[in-house]
Write an enzyme that holds these catalytic residues in place. Structure first.
Site, PDB file in Angstrom:
ATOM      1  N   GLU A 184       0.674  -1.237   0.013  1.00 29.98           N
ATOM      2  CA  GLU A 184       0.200  -0.233  -0.084  1.00 29.98           C
ATOM      3  C   GLU A 184       0.793   1.181  -0.051  1.00 29.98           C
ATOM      4  O   GLU A 184       0.446   2.253  -0.433  1.00 29.98           O
ATOM      5  CB  GLU A 184      -0.984   0.020   1.420  1.00 29.98           C
ATOM      6  N   CYS A 221     -16.308   1.728 -20.739  1.00 29.85           N
ATOM      7  CA  CYS A 221     -17.489   1.825 -20.264  1.00 29.85           C
ATOM      8  C   CYS A 221     -18.242   0.871 -20.511  1.00 29.85           C
ATOM      9  O   CYS A 221     -18.894   0.313 -19.791  1.00 29.85           O
ATOM     10  CB  CYS A 221     -17.995   3.201 -20.753  1.00 29.85           C
ATOM     11  N   CYS A 252     -18.058  -2.133 -17.966  1.00 28.83           N
ATOM     12  CA  CYS A 252     -18.174  -1.620 -16.486  1.00 28.83           C
ATOM     13  C   CYS A 252     -19.551  -1.841 -15.919  1.00 28.83           C
ATOM     14  O   CYS A 252     -20.536  -1.812 -16.465  1.00 28.83           O
ATOM     15  CB  CYS A 252     -18.156  -0.018 -16.574  1.00 28.83           C
ATOM     16  N   CYS A 270     -24.323   5.265 -14.293  1.00 28.28           N
ATOM     17  CA  CYS A 270     -23.014   6.064 -14.294  1.00 28.28           C
ATOM     18  C   CYS A 270     -23.633   7.480 -14.654  1.00 28.28           C
ATOM     19  O   CYS A 270     -24.004   7.851 -16.063  1.00 28.28           O
ATOM     20  CB  CYS A 270     -22.064   5.588 -15.063  1.00 28.28           C
TER      21      CYS A 270
HETATM   22  S1  SF4 Z   1     -17.954   4.386 -13.854  1.00 29.19           S
HETATM   23 FE1  SF4 Z   1     -18.833   5.338 -15.648  1.00 29.19          FE
HETATM   24  S2  SF4 Z   1     -17.128   6.461 -16.627  1.00 29.19           S
HETATM   25 FE2  SF4 Z   1     -16.354   4.951 -15.163  1.00 29.19          FE
HETATM   26  S3  SF4 Z   1     -15.859   3.099 -16.673  1.00 29.19           S
HETATM   27 FE3  SF4 Z   1     -17.960   2.936 -15.597  1.00 29.19          FE
HETATM   28  S4  SF4 Z   1     -19.443   3.665 -16.933  1.00 29.19           S
HETATM   29 FE4  SF4 Z   1     -17.428   4.315 -17.626  1.00 29.19          FE
END
Ligand code: SF4
Length: 357
Positions: free
Chosen positions: A46, A208, A211, A217
């Site tokens: 860390e 994204c 994700c 988001c």
């Molecule tokens: S949090 Fe939002 S900006 Fe980040 S990868 Fe996921 S969808 Fe994309």
């Protein structure tokens, strides 16, 4: 465009569950500090990861742990040896604090890294996020992490404007990070949120489509991904110059001085420095040397976070017995093979190796 209220983004339990599901399929489980995961190993990793990316840290971590296998070995080692194993990793205050903290743990905690947040926070070099990461990763207890990767992720997820280094932005991020943190699987969760930030919500070209938070988001919905987080406000970075004297004797040894423990390159060995050629010449005369400087080597540039440094190295080969360059600082003559045992800043090492080639 106004930022969306954090309330519109994933609720804490949902966020953690989605993140852990993603982690179970895609998270990193083979990092050297995860196998085995010990409090000491987690702590060292860390600290190294505070300013440095995982791939850079791995070989340093492995060398460090091979030399300082236990917290006690680290505490008992000379600072020079610790710094020599940090050479090239930068931000040397981290190594000095790690060493100092190991000694505190030996004295105050019987050699065991404490498993209380406040006790961790009281150790040199451990801030709020690092203490949270250690609580989670080393002890599987509640601990909130807010490192650079997590800040970026939360700024985008919640559509938070402003540079994440600003206090007012961090005052928004800490409650969000705390609210998202679950009560179980803390070690996995803290690794998962760092991994998602580092590998999916990357600084450039975030993935994204892969994700698990995409549908909620804010930044993705607003198509502002490349606007957040806001970059650090630009300021002009001062430029500084310094002359470094490479004084070499006929045995090819070079004179080095140890820097004070506080300040730039604290505790590392370096070359004698001079602000101007005139001051250098005066020193050479004082040392009984010909005042003519030696051979100017190629300049070396180095960027610190707050200024840029240009080093003008000058090589002088001597075969006479010298007065010390300074009586106020520790100094000595070093052969090439001795460099491995001492801490050196990367530009100084570069100059030394160039003059020995
Ligand atoms: S949090 Fe939002 S900006 Fe980040 S990868 Fe996921 S969808 Fe994309």
């Amino acid at each position: 465009m106004p930022a969306t209220s954090p309330a519109q983004t994933p609720k804490p339990a949902d966020f953690a569950q989605r993140l852990l599901n993603w982690y179970d399929q895609h998270g990193r489980t083979d990092l050297p500090w995860q196998q085995p995961r010990t409090p000491y190993g987690v702590w060292v990793s860390e600290i190294m990861l505070q300013q440095t990316q995982v791939n850079t840290v791995i070989p340093y971590y492995q060398r460090f742990m091979a030399r300082f296998c236990t917290l006690a070995e680290l505490a008992n080692a000379p600072l020079d040896t610790v710094l020599s194993h940090w050479t090239g990793l930068g931000y040397y205050a981290r190594a000095r604090n790690l060493h100092k903290a190991a000694q505190v743990v030996m004295q105050k905690h019987g050699g065991q890294l404490p498993n209380q947040f406040e006790a961790l926070l009281a150790l040199p070099g451990i801030g709020r996020s690092t203490a949270g990461a250690i609580m989670a990763q080393a002890f599987n207890q509640f601990g909130v992490i807010l490192d650079g990767n997590v800040k970026r992720l939360l700024c985008r997820l919640h559509g938070i404007d402003g540079w994440p280094g600003l206090t007012k932005v961090q005052q928004q991020l800490w409650p969000l990070a705390t609210g998202h943190t679950p009560q179980q699987r803390l070690a996995d969760y803290s690794q998962a949120i760092m991994d998602l930030g580092a590998t999916i919500c990357r600084a450039r070209q975030p993935l994204c489509h892969a994700c698990p938070m995409q549908t909620d988001c804010t930044t993705w919905q607003q198509q502002r991904i490349h606007q957040l987080p806001h970059p650090k406000p630009k300021r002009s970075i001062p430029q500084k110059q310094v002359i470094m004297l490479v004084l070499r004797d006929r045995q090819k040894r070079v004179l080095l001085q140890q820097r004070p423990t506080e300040g730039i390159w604290g505790g590392l060995w370096s070359l004698p420095e001079f602000a101007t050629p005139k001051i250098l010449q005066a020193q050479l005369t004082h040392m009984g040397l010909d005042a003519t400087p030696g051979q100017w080597m190629n300049p070396v540039k180095h960027a610190f976070s707050h200024y840029k440094l240009t080093i003008a190295p000058v090589l002088l080969i001597t075969d006479i017995s010298l007065n010390p360059v300074s009586e106020a600082v520790p100094q000595g003559w070093f052969k090439r093979q001795q460099l491995q045992a001492i801490g050196l800043a990367t530009p100084v090492k570069k100059i030394l190796l160039a003059q020995w080639d």
